[in-house]
Design an enzyme around this catalytic site. Sequence first.
Site, PDB file in Angstrom:
ATOM      1  N   SER A 130       0.848  -1.186   0.000  1.00 61.44           N
ATOM      2  CA  SER A 130       0.000   0.000   0.000  1.00 61.44           C
ATOM      3  C   SER A 130       0.878   1.228   0.000  1.00 61.44           C
ATOM      4  O   SER A 130       1.966   1.245   0.589  1.00 61.44           O
ATOM      5  CB  SER A 130      -0.914  -0.034   1.236  1.00 61.44           C
ATOM      6  N   LYS A 131       0.404   2.253  -0.688  1.00 58.36           N
ATOM      7  CA  LYS A 131       1.211   3.464  -0.833  1.00 58.36           C
ATOM      8  C   LYS A 131       1.486   4.109   0.525  1.00 58.36           C
ATOM      9  O   LYS A 131       2.416   4.881   0.673  1.00 58.36           O
ATOM     10  CB  LYS A 131       0.527   4.456  -1.761  1.00 58.36           C
ATOM     11  N   ARG A 132       0.681   3.772   1.489  1.00 59.71           N
ATOM     12  CA  ARG A 132       0.860   4.370   2.819  1.00 59.71           C
ATOM     13  C   ARG A 132       1.896   3.621   3.670  1.00 59.71           C
ATOM     14  O   ARG A 132       2.295   4.091   4.709  1.00 59.71           O
ATOM     15  CB  ARG A 132      -0.482   4.402   3.556  1.00 59.71           C
ATOM     16  N   ASP A 133       2.285   2.451   3.189  1.00 63.25           N
ATOM     17  CA  ASP A 133       3.230   1.637   3.955  1.00 63.25           C
ATOM     18  C   ASP A 133       4.638   2.226   3.821  1.00 63.25           C
ATOM     19  O   ASP A 133       5.262   2.156   2.775  1.00 63.25           O
ATOM     20  CB  ASP A 133       3.182   0.208   3.390  1.00 63.25           C
TER      21      ASP A 133
ATOM     22  N   TYR B  48       8.468   4.250  -4.470  1.00 63.30           N
ATOM     23  CA  TYR B  48       8.537   5.057  -5.678  1.00 63.30           C
ATOM     24  C   TYR B  48       9.875   4.850  -6.378  1.00 63.30           C
ATOM     25  O   TYR B  48      10.906   4.710  -5.719  1.00 63.30           O
ATOM     26  CB  TYR B  48       8.304   6.535  -5.342  1.00 63.30           C
TER      27      TYR B  48
END
Length: 479
Positions: free
Chosen positions: A255-258, A264
């Site tokens: 998840s991008k929040r991890d 990136y």
Amino acid sequence: MKRVRVRYAPSPTGFLHIGNARTALFDYLIAKHYGGDFVLRIEDTDIERNVEGGEESQTYFLHWLGITPDESPANPNPKYAPYRQMERLDIYTEYANKLIEEGHAYRCYCTSEELEEDYQRQKAAGYASTRYNEKCYHLDEAIKKQYQEEGRPFSVRLHVPEGKTYTFDDMVRGEITFESKDIGDWVIVKSNGIPTYNFAVVIDDHLMEISHVFRGEEHISNTPKQMMLFEMFGWEIPRFGHMTLIVNETGKKLSKRDNSIMQYISQYKDQGYLPEAMFNFMALLGWSPKGEKELFTHDELIAEFSEERLSKAPSMFDVTKLTWMNHQYLKALDDAKWLEFIKEFVDGKFGLNDREEAWVDTLLLLYKEQCQYGMEINELISQFFVDPVLGDNEKDVLSWETTQAVASSFLKHLPQDWTVENLKEAFNTVKTETGLKGKPLFMGLRVSATHQSHGPDLMSTLYLSGHDVVKKRLEDYVL
Ligand code: GLU
């Protein structure tokens, strides 16, 4: 056979993420494996979610990774341009009008409040999923006319055919089927005149002659909506494929929040990962080659790629493996390339710009075998910029009689012309003079001259420590 054309169609709602990059890579591999075209199309119709610099990030880092599009906004083929959806609005309007004329789509005047109210009612009545009640599909001709004359805002909805089954042979998962009864009439053009994703994507894929639509699994449920449009227009349906998830080491969806994993591509570039290593690593996230080999060049991956070996199970993002792979690629660089690469990562605090080039190169080459990613060099070279503190281990070595003998002999033969070659010569003289070898010789010299019992190649370490420092340490110890 039809020319293979595969598109990667990011929404510029963020920067190039490992998940997107993997999709782009597979799109690219399919296209190139079959000698076809890899197309970059920007799906920027979700205007509120677009971020400044999103498109630039996608484009820049795809190039960096070596996933170079044959066609893109910057490099358009006039036959298919433009490549940004917001520059194609007229095209979508034309096709939406065509569907309205043919009775496949209709104007919907329901306000968002009305829709919400109806959805709440459906929920309260216990429906598992809510859907549009088709009120505007059944509007009276006179009312339709009246609303149109009043200039009431409307969206355009597709009327989903009844009793139809949509089946496709997914490149990853095999046959997948959806029933039209499970899909409500859906919006193809929003009230602001901007098409929805599912509508624009079909028009573009057709007009751009896309042969393979290969993307993330979150788009599986969009596929029947897209198929019904292809059918209504009488267009050939492309081959669909949906990649499995990327999960972290605990099996959870990335998840991008991890924050525990860098996600990136820019972060990997900044840390000193090579694009070739990233390319290789990502190609194994959802595909496996025949045999045990894991290191593949760009061209080998294009040649070896096969649809049959796409994985049906989620792929684990194994950072340790990526770092291992990067290490292999770094070790394989020739010395000149390594130096060029690594100099970019050295912290200015070490003041390498004020040092002699030969010294700098010796320092950096010393760690070519050991360094796993660019930024790690700073930790590795730091030992040459601090005065080490003697530990128990080192003190023990200094207490040996043989160390006294080695140190005083070396001090006597210390070269004036301070080169690695001359240091080696002095070392050989010491070896003959003292008659020592092995640990007493090597460890004795290392600890007395460097104050450390571990470190990289001894002669280079002495050279890098500098004549005056080595002399002083030996003198302080011997005298
Ligand atoms: N713009 C979509 C996305 O970023 C593309 C999906 C597709 O490939 O059809 O998810």
